[in-house]
Design a protein around this motif. Sequence first.
Motif, PDB file in Angstrom:
ATOM      1  N   LEU A  82       0.713  -1.212   0.051  1.00 39.95           N
ATOM      2  CA  LEU A  82      -0.011   0.042  -0.098  1.00 39.95           C
ATOM      3  C   LEU A  82       0.985   1.359   0.097  1.00 39.95           C
ATOM      4  CD1 LEU A  82      -2.838   1.357   0.311  1.00 39.95           C
ATOM      5  CD2 LEU A  82      -2.762   1.143   2.683  1.00 39.95           C
ATOM      6  N   VAL A  83       1.844   1.151   0.801  1.00 40.07           N
ATOM      7  CA  VAL A  83       2.716   2.448   0.972  1.00 40.07           C
ATOM      8  C   VAL A  83       3.597   2.580  -0.356  1.00 40.07           C
ATOM      9  CG1 VAL A  83       5.054   3.414   1.879  1.00 40.07           C
ATOM     10  CG2 VAL A  83       3.158   2.322   3.276  1.00 40.07           C
ATOM     11  N   GLU A  84       3.911   1.390  -0.971  1.00 41.30           N
ATOM     12  CA  GLU A  84       4.577   1.425  -2.388  1.00 41.30           C
ATOM     13  C   GLU A  84       3.671   1.924  -3.313  1.00 41.30           C
ATOM     14  OE1 GLU A  84       7.145   1.394  -5.357  1.00 41.30           O
ATOM     15  OE2 GLU A  84       7.794   0.571  -3.322  1.00 41.30           O
ATOM     16  N   THR A  85       2.187   1.506  -3.223  1.00 39.39           N
ATOM     17  CA  THR A  85       1.553   2.133  -4.319  1.00 39.39           C
ATOM     18  C   THR A  85       1.353   3.477  -4.272  1.00 39.39           C
ATOM     19  OG1 THR A  85       0.454  -0.288  -4.549  1.00 39.39           O
ATOM     20  CG2 THR A  85      -0.787   1.401  -5.367  1.00 39.39           C
ATOM     21  N   ILE A  86       1.098   3.948  -3.067  1.00 41.41           N
ATOM     22  CA  ILE A  86       0.927   5.527  -2.640  1.00 41.41           C
ATOM     23  C   ILE A  86       2.051   6.396  -3.260  1.00 41.41           C
ATOM     24  CG2 ILE A  86       0.723   7.155  -1.114  1.00 41.41           C
ATOM     25  CD1 ILE A  86      -0.959   5.191   0.647  1.00 41.41           C
ATOM     26  N   ASN A  87       3.306   5.788  -3.028  1.00 41.07           N
ATOM     27  CA  ASN A  87       4.287   6.725  -3.551  1.00 41.07           C
ATOM     28  C   ASN A  87       4.672   6.337  -4.927  1.00 41.07           C
ATOM     29  OD1 ASN A  87       5.332   8.265  -1.121  1.00 41.07           O
ATOM     30  ND2 ASN A  87       4.612   6.216  -0.094  1.00 41.07           N
ATOM     31  N   GLY A  88       4.190   5.400  -5.560  1.00 45.62           N
ATOM     32  CA  GLY A  88       4.571   4.955  -6.844  1.00 45.62           C
ATOM     33  C   GLY A  88       4.792   6.259  -8.019  1.00 45.62           C
ATOM     34  N   ASP A  89       5.837   5.851  -8.912  1.00 51.72           N
ATOM     35  CA  ASP A  89       6.002   6.947  -9.988  1.00 51.72           C
ATOM     36  C   ASP A  89       5.305   6.525 -11.277  1.00 51.72           C
ATOM     37  OD1 ASP A  89       6.808   8.681 -11.631  1.00 51.72           O
ATOM     38  OD2 ASP A  89       9.176   8.390 -11.394  1.00 51.72           O
ATOM     39  N   GLU A  90       4.149   7.265 -11.769  1.00 49.33           N
ATOM     40  CA  GLU A  90       3.368   6.660 -12.950  1.00 49.33           C
ATOM     41  C   GLU A  90       4.077   6.788 -14.025  1.00 49.33           C
ATOM     42  OE1 GLU A  90       0.171   9.610 -14.014  1.00 49.33           O
ATOM     43  OE2 GLU A  90       1.207  11.431 -12.782  1.00 49.33           O
ATOM     44  N   HIS A  91       5.259   7.515 -14.017  1.00 48.43           N
ATOM     45  CA  HIS A  91       5.987   7.600 -15.272  1.00 48.43           C
ATOM     46  C   HIS A  91       7.171   6.520 -15.466  1.00 48.43           C
ATOM     47  CE1 HIS A  91       4.309  11.404 -16.150  1.00 48.43           C
ATOM     48  NE2 HIS A  91       4.337  11.969 -14.659  1.00 48.43           N
ATOM     49  N   GLY A  92       7.448   5.888 -14.435  1.00 50.43           N
ATOM     50  CA  GLY A  92       8.549   4.889 -14.234  1.00 50.43           C
ATOM     51  C   GLY A  92       7.967   3.478 -14.111  1.00 50.43           C
ATOM     52  N   THR A  93       8.853   2.504 -14.078  1.00 47.48           N
ATOM     53  CA  THR A  93       8.385   1.060 -13.939  1.00 47.48           C
ATOM     54  C   THR A  93       7.652   0.940 -12.524  1.00 47.48           C
ATOM     55  OG1 THR A  93      10.315   0.170 -15.315  1.00 47.48           O
ATOM     56  CG2 THR A  93       9.499  -1.178 -13.519  1.00 47.48           C
ATOM     57  N   GLU A  94       6.744   0.040 -12.494  1.00 50.00           N
ATOM     58  CA  GLU A  94       5.905  -0.298 -11.269  1.00 50.00           C
ATOM     59  C   GLU A  94       6.794  -0.631 -10.226  1.00 50.00           C
ATOM     60  OE1 GLU A  94       1.422  -0.647 -11.563  1.00 50.00           O
ATOM     61  OE2 GLU A  94       2.353  -2.372 -12.786  1.00 50.00           O
ATOM     62  N   GLY A  95       6.780  -0.076  -8.984  1.00 49.95           N
ATOM     63  CA  GLY A  95       7.561  -0.760  -7.777  1.00 49.95           C
ATOM     64  C   GLY A  95       6.689  -1.716  -7.013  1.00 49.95           C
ATOM     65  N   THR A  96       7.598  -2.423  -6.168  1.00 54.44           N
ATOM     66  CA  THR A  96       7.062  -3.391  -5.336  1.00 54.44           C
ATOM     67  C   THR A  96       7.667  -3.458  -4.137  1.00 54.44           C
ATOM     68  OG1 THR A  96       6.063  -5.584  -5.350  1.00 54.44           O
ATOM     69  CG2 THR A  96       8.171  -5.431  -6.330  1.00 54.44           C
ATOM     70  N   VAL A  97       7.505  -4.444  -3.328  1.00 52.21           N
ATOM     71  CA  VAL A  97       7.869  -4.227  -1.650  1.00 52.21           C
ATOM     72  C   VAL A  97       9.429  -4.622  -1.944  1.00 52.21           C
ATOM     73  CG1 VAL A  97       6.004  -5.143  -0.610  1.00 52.21           C
ATOM     74  CG2 VAL A  97       7.548  -6.766  -1.502  1.00 52.21           C
ATOM     75  N   LEU A  98      10.355  -4.281  -0.836  1.00 51.25           N
ATOM     76  CA  LEU A  98      11.750  -4.453  -0.500  1.00 51.25           C
ATOM     77  C   LEU A  98      11.713  -5.840  -0.083  1.00 51.25           C
ATOM     78  CD1 LEU A  98      14.495  -3.201  -0.629  1.00 51.25           C
ATOM     79  CD2 LEU A  98      14.057  -2.712   2.042  1.00 51.25           C
ATOM     80  N   GLY A  99      11.049  -6.409   0.774  1.00 45.97           N
ATOM     81  CA  GLY A  99      11.283  -7.476   1.287  1.00 45.97           C
ATOM     82  C   GLY A  99      12.106  -7.672   2.559  1.00 45.97           C
ATOM     83  N   PRO A 100      12.330  -8.519   3.222  1.00 47.89           N
ATOM     84  CA  PRO A 100      12.979  -8.496   4.392  1.00 47.89           C
ATOM     85  C   PRO A 100      14.563  -9.215   4.387  1.00 47.89           C
ATOM     86  CG  PRO A 100      11.724 -10.774   4.301  1.00 47.89           C
ATOM     87  CD  PRO A 100      11.477  -9.856   3.185  1.00 47.89           C
ATOM     88  N   PHE A 101      15.035  -9.287   2.964  1.00 49.56           N
ATOM     89  CA  PHE A 101      16.433  -9.741   2.833  1.00 49.56           C
ATOM     90  C   PHE A 101      17.293  -9.066   2.133  1.00 49.56           C
ATOM     91  CE2 PHE A 101      13.594 -13.908   3.144  1.00 49.56           C
ATOM     92  CZ  PHE A 101      14.257 -14.071   4.520  1.00 49.56           C
ATOM     93  N   HIS A 102      17.142  -7.929   1.802  1.00 53.14           N
ATOM     94  CA  HIS A 102      18.038  -6.707   1.623  1.00 53.14           C
ATOM     95  C   HIS A 102      18.721  -6.129   2.682  1.00 53.14           C
ATOM     96  CE1 HIS A 102      19.207  -2.810  -0.450  1.00 53.14           C
ATOM     97  NE2 HIS A 102      19.696  -3.818  -1.402  1.00 53.14           N
TER      98      HIS A 102
END
Length: 288
Positions: A82-102
């Motif tokens: 939800l946070v990723e979607t709210i802050n997504g950039d409509e002009h770029g590649t869609e984002g998704t979660v960072l996950g716990p292993f970075h």
Amino acid sequence: MDFNETAALDAVVASFEGTSDPRLKEILQVTTRHLHALVRELRPTQTEWQQAIDFLTAVGHTCDDTRQEFVLLSDVFGVSMLVETINGDEHGTEGTVLGPFHMTESPRRELGGSIDLMGGSTPCLVTGAVVDDAGRPLAGATIDIWQCSVDGFYDVQEPEKQPPGNGRGLFTTDEQGRFWFRTVVPSHYPIPTDGPVGDLLGASGRHPFRPAHIHVIAEAAGYRPVTTHLFVADSAYIDSDAVFAVKKSLIVDFTEIDDPAGFEHYGMTGPFRHAHFDIRLGREGGPQ
């Protein structure tokens, strides 16, 4: 003050009025309103509220240098997406979660290098380019890659088996914005279930599996970075990701290449899987 359900909320909200940072003040007051509303709706017993505190305490105790249980908790509630979607950039590649292993720094590698330090049976070649919102190549962009093994584990989960940095690499695009590296096709895998988040999934009857994917962070000076995935198109759980992170635009075919002409074209020596994924970055401040 006569402390009752209504007065309690008013008093706590008012207590934050002197917060000098306007954004922090907003966060504290809105959080208070929603938290009090949740408690008034659920009307937990004192035992239930202590269980909630104990659960969150256990989540914190499970975090360490290579594991982030609070990120996992955010993921399984869909809040990370939800946070990723709210802050997504409509002009770029869609984002998704960072996950716990970075959790560790990816080693720098040369273009074309392999992030598979285990010698997987079927190699995979990933190619792509980083471009701006008008499709122009971005030379010198950085591509941070991390993924699990063919058995579904990250290097930090199996320090006794996998060498540090297995499945990880930090690459820099060439003058045409291109990147390419060798790896193995990752497996689908369960998120860690040996902690409190796993207990929560078990109690609610939810499965813990994520579809196979490769993590990517792409960055270039003057552009908004993106954290995203390449999802393996034919993976199990592609329609029921435990952390709700799959987006159609991020599903990529990992095509089998088994003819000598294909080997020669891509500089490979035998059968392999090939995935191509271009990454678009929007400019800071919008398109120009």
